[in-house]
Write a protein that holds these residues in place. Structure first.
Motif, PDB file in Angstrom:
ATOM      1  N   ASP A 104       0.100   5.202  16.392  1.00 14.99           N
ATOM      2  CA  ASP A 104       1.103   5.879  15.535  1.00 14.99           C
ATOM      3  C   ASP A 104       0.770   6.664  14.359  1.00 14.99           C
ATOM      4  O   ASP A 104      -0.607   6.768  14.156  1.00 14.99           O
ATOM      5  N   LEU A 135       3.908   2.042  10.914  1.00 15.33           N
ATOM      6  CA  LEU A 135       2.770   1.543  11.546  1.00 15.33           C
ATOM      7  C   LEU A 135       2.830  -0.019  11.671  1.00 15.33           C
ATOM      8  O   LEU A 135       1.767  -0.630  12.276  1.00 15.33           O
ATOM      9  N   ALA A 141      -2.151   0.669  17.010  1.00 17.07           N
ATOM     10  CA  ALA A 141      -1.306  -0.205  16.452  1.00 17.07           C
ATOM     11  C   ALA A 141      -1.950  -1.756  17.143  1.00 17.07           C
ATOM     12  O   ALA A 141      -2.635  -1.486  18.192  1.00 17.07           O
ATOM     13  N   HIS A 190       0.038  -7.286  10.699  1.00 16.16           N
ATOM     14  CA  HIS A 190      -0.120  -5.951  10.759  1.00 16.16           C
ATOM     15  C   HIS A 190      -1.719  -5.443  10.518  1.00 16.16           C
ATOM     16  O   HIS A 190      -1.943  -5.549   9.278  1.00 16.16           O
ATOM     17  N   TRP A 216       5.024  -1.956  24.133  1.00 14.39           N
ATOM     18  CA  TRP A 216       5.318  -0.715  23.069  1.00 14.39           C
ATOM     19  C   TRP A 216       6.544  -0.102  23.748  1.00 14.39           C
ATOM     20  O   TRP A 216       6.759   0.061  25.104  1.00 14.39           O
TER      21      TRP A 216
END
Length: 785
Positions: free
Chosen positions: A261, A287, A771, A740, A213
């Motif tokens: 997020d 996202l 996430a 995702h 991240w």
């Protein structure tokens, strides 16, 4: 610790005076080897058995399968074990393990719905098993209540992790890995013969990881950890006694950060513009990237160690007495923040977990199908468990707390003065303690009515005792977040009988049909979280008037029928189970806008089907797959949490439970071959796991904003092996399509205070989305000797 030593030495002394050394060797419940050929061996019923002969829905995964599918931790296990889910929140101690859509976030005193066992020893806190799998021989996911042989906290299933045992030869391996986001890992094990019938095995692992991240706020990378783990095992055979002693230690040292997020679709555009203008551009709203934008104060130190002794004594006639003793200690100290997740320093939280647990179990295992002329065998035992568990939470005011969260005027000035004098440290201080003592006696017997028909009857009596205390101190400026409260919990003492009835029929050696009825339960307890207002009411003299802090037990009734079958000369196995679980007094976590409160929610029904297939026409090729259908519905939930911005309560009867996807499954292909006559071989694995749409919110309120779309994850591994498998090189990857998805959704902390809830759905409640793990690659090299 003394009790472990004394009882283990006692078993050793008895063995030397017991039956002669020529007695038949006992088979330990955690034995990895057997005379069953290529059959999958499980220990779901306290003895080593072919999985096809066990009338339970089981997902059994070998250590080799976990390696080929890139299963590194328990968080990955759902990719190969259908109807098994794990998720963690911002705090590692809150890890949730679920089976058939039912589980419990673990940062409270609520007991787990899925009991976790490591080498036959119960681990009471799921947050303590987040370290990488180390030298694991196999994992079993037992679906459905296991309240007879495994106990009260296996109310919807059990997870059994089995480490590798020493071998009577000098051998070992060393492996090195490098992966995405600067992940490096060094691991290995060595077997050392110590004498005749005595051997030791030492395994160790070190891992260094920077994390995925990127934080735009401070330019740093988060999500990393430096981990170390070691396990030592000694196995000794003294005639009619087998004694296994284990010790292990794991340390996770990192920042503990995960990326939550902000979902821009969860509030109106005008409120999003306000958030961005008021808070330095606002949080990250993409996202689908690896970027976060928030103030961060973080740190994680997690230590977990334990010792255990398993002594199996052959007492003549093929029966076995087994004594299991253990002590396990887990501490977790995590600073996570900013807990408001905004690019302004507002508040941080320090969470503390401290669990010390003792397990003592004496088992009696009869020879299989030898009593009463081959018509009966049994397993029985007595069990003692004790845990001392402490939780702590400190909320710290950060530099902008007073300016943002305290109205302008004298109150803000007073808050600023308080912050200047204290630094905002421990503005709230919560201390919770609980002591649990549980004793049980159980027995399960198989009655062989005929060559093909078997009736299984089992029962377990359990008595639980709990006592504890709760203390919440709060500054004058944080009482809207945590209300002061002090309470001594006098405790509970309750007994419960759980049972299992199973009938299975084998028309042929390769087909078994079974029906099961089993029960399970979790005992009641009290809330460990802060409430606003306080959950307890007192009169002016300080006497308790009423409290919402106590909740009652949860019970489960389970019904199953299924078939286990082998076809094409056992090249194909096909197992299917249909199930229905009725859960009464479901222990639900309700959200009051600031904190979570555990309460009995009513009744929940989880029903569906589990199908497990494997086709292996040759030892060069195998195709496996699993599919689960889950129909989740609250049959009675009239007093559920209201939606944020609306408040009150709502009737969720007919709605599903969170983390209960209708469909889930996986497909894997394993293929291997020779490279000419060089002695080199290759092996390839490709695997896909998938789940359908589901609610992923931490609150059962049927908020349409917490519905996550279904997704599929692709992984692969390609391995080159040297002659006699002395070395290997591999490349591997997970989430290769960089899919995702939304593992978890939480409400924006203090969303109402920040004016982010407007009471009109959908698009009214500010949401944070966890996430997902991004695409990762890696390479590994292994040497064996």
């Amino acid at each position: 610790m003394k009790s472990i030593t004394y009882t283990s030495l006692a078993a050793f002394a008895v063995a030397l005076a017991a039956a002669p050394a020529a007695a038949q060797e006992a088979t330990p419940a955690d034995a990895a080897s057997s005379d069953m050929g290529d059959a999958i061996v499980v220990t779901a019923q306290k003895r080593a058995e072919n999985i096809q002969d066990v009338p339970i829905s089981i997902a059994a995964v070998s250590g080799e399968t976990m390696e080929s599918a890139n299963i590194l931790t328990v968080m990955d296990l759902g990719r190969v074990a259908t109807n098994f889910q794990t998720v963690r929140s911002s705090n590692t101690g809150s890890t949730r393990i679920g089976i058939r859509g039912v589980g419990s976030l673990a940062n409270t005193l609520i007991e787990p719905s899925v009991a976790v066992f490591v080498d036959g020893v119960y681990v009471p806190r799921s947050g303590s098993i987040l370290g990488a799998f180390l030298d694991i021989d196999g994992v079993e996911v037992l679906r459905g209540p296991q309240g007879t042989l495994f106990g009260r906290n296996a109310s919807v299933g059990a997870l059994s992790i089995r480490s590798a045992l020493p071998k009577d030869e000098f051998s070992g391996e060393v492996s090195a890995e490098a992966g995405s986001f600067d992940r490096y890992k060094l691991s290995g094990h060595v077997n050392i013969p110590l004498g005749q019938n005595v051997a030791a095995r030492v395994a160790a692992m070190g891992q260094w990881y920077d994390g995925p991240w990127k934080n735009r706020y401070d330019g740093k990378t988060y999500g990393g950890s430096d981990d170390v783990a070691v396990r030592g095992t000694v196995k000794a055979e003294f005639g009619n006694l087998e004694w296994i002693v284990r010790g292990d230690y794991t340390r996770l040292d990192g920042d503990g950060v995960v990326n939550f997020d902000f979902d821009p679709a969860s509030i109106a555009p005008a409120r999003l513009a306000f958030l961005q203008a008021a808070f330095s551009g606002g949080p990250d709203i993409n996202l689908n990237d690896r970027v976060m934008n928030q103030s961060v104060a973080s740190g994680l130190l997690d230590k977990n160690w334990g010792v255990s002794s398993t002594a199996s004594l052959e007492i003549g006639g093929g029966s076995t007495l087994r004594l299991v003793n253990s002590y396990r200690k887990w501490t977790n100290d995590q600073l996570d923040g900013d807990i408001i997740f905004l690019p302004v320093p507002l508040a941080t939280r320090r969470s503390l977990f401290d669990s010390g647990s003792w397990n003592h179990e004496l088992q009696f295992i009869s020879p299989e199908r030898e009593w009463l002329g081959g018509h009966f065998d049994m397993v029985a035992g007595v069990y003692y468990f004790q845990e001392k568990f402490a939780l702590g939470e400190q909320l710290n005011m950060d530099s902008q707390f007073c300016n943002v969260l305290v109205p302008a005027g004298p109150g803000r000035a007073a808050c600023a003065a308080y912050y200047a004098s204290t630094g905002g440290v421990a503005a709230t201080d919560q201390d919770v303690f609980q002591k649990v003592r549980s004793i049980a006696a159980y027995a399960q017997g198989n009655i062989y009515i005929g060559d093909a028909l078997t009736l299984t009857l089992g029962g377990r009596w359990t008595n639980d005792r709990k006592r504890g205390s709760y203390s919440q101190i709060s500054s004058p400026f944080t009482q809207t977040i945590r209300a002061p409260e002090v309470l001594d919990y006098p405790g509970l003492s309750e007994s419960r009988f759980t049972y299992r009835i199973s009938l299975n029929y084998k028309p042929t050696d390769d087909v078994m049909l079974f029906v099961n009825h089993s029960t399970g339960y979790k005992s009641g307890g009290y809330n460990s979280g802060g409430g606003v207002p306080a959950l307890s009411t007192f009169d002016p003299q300080g006497n308790l008037i009423s409290t919402r802090r106590v909740f009652n037990r949860e019970t489960v009734k389970n019904y199953e029928f299924g078939a286990k079958s082998s076809w094409l000369d056992r090249a194909l196995t096909a197992n299917i189970t249909f199930f229905r679980m009725d859960i009464a007094g479901f222990q639900d976590r309700a959200f009051d806008g600031v904190s979570f409160v555990v309460r009995n929610a009513g009744n929940l029904r989880q029903q569906g089907m589990e199908l497990d297939l494997r086709l292996a026409p040759t030892n060069r090729f195998a195709l496996s797959g699993s599919l689960a259908y889950l129909d989740s519905e609250f049959t009675d939930f009239a007093n559920a949490s209201g939606l944020p911005g609306i408040g009150g309560t709502q009737d969720l009867t007919g709605k599903p439970n969170s983390f209960s996807p209708a469909w889930s499954g996986n497909v894997a292909v394993d293929w291997n071959g020779d490279i000419g006559s060089s002695g080199l071989t290759w092996a390839a694995n490709a695997n896909v796991s998938f789940v359908s749409d589901q609610y992923v919110g931490t609150v059962n309120d049927a908020n349409p904003q917490s519905i996550a779309d279904g997704y599929a994850l692709l992984g692969a591994r390609l391995t080159l092996k040297g002659p006699d498998d002395r070395w290997s090189l591999a490349i591997f990857g997970s989430n290769l399509t960089n899919t995702h998805y939304r593992p978890l959704a939480v409400y924006q902390p203090l969303g109402a205070a920040l004016g982010l809830n407007n009471g009109a759905f959908p698009g009214s409640t500010a949401n944070r989305v966890l996430a997902n793990e991004p695409r990762t690659y890696g390479v590994s090299a292994t040497m064996r000797f």
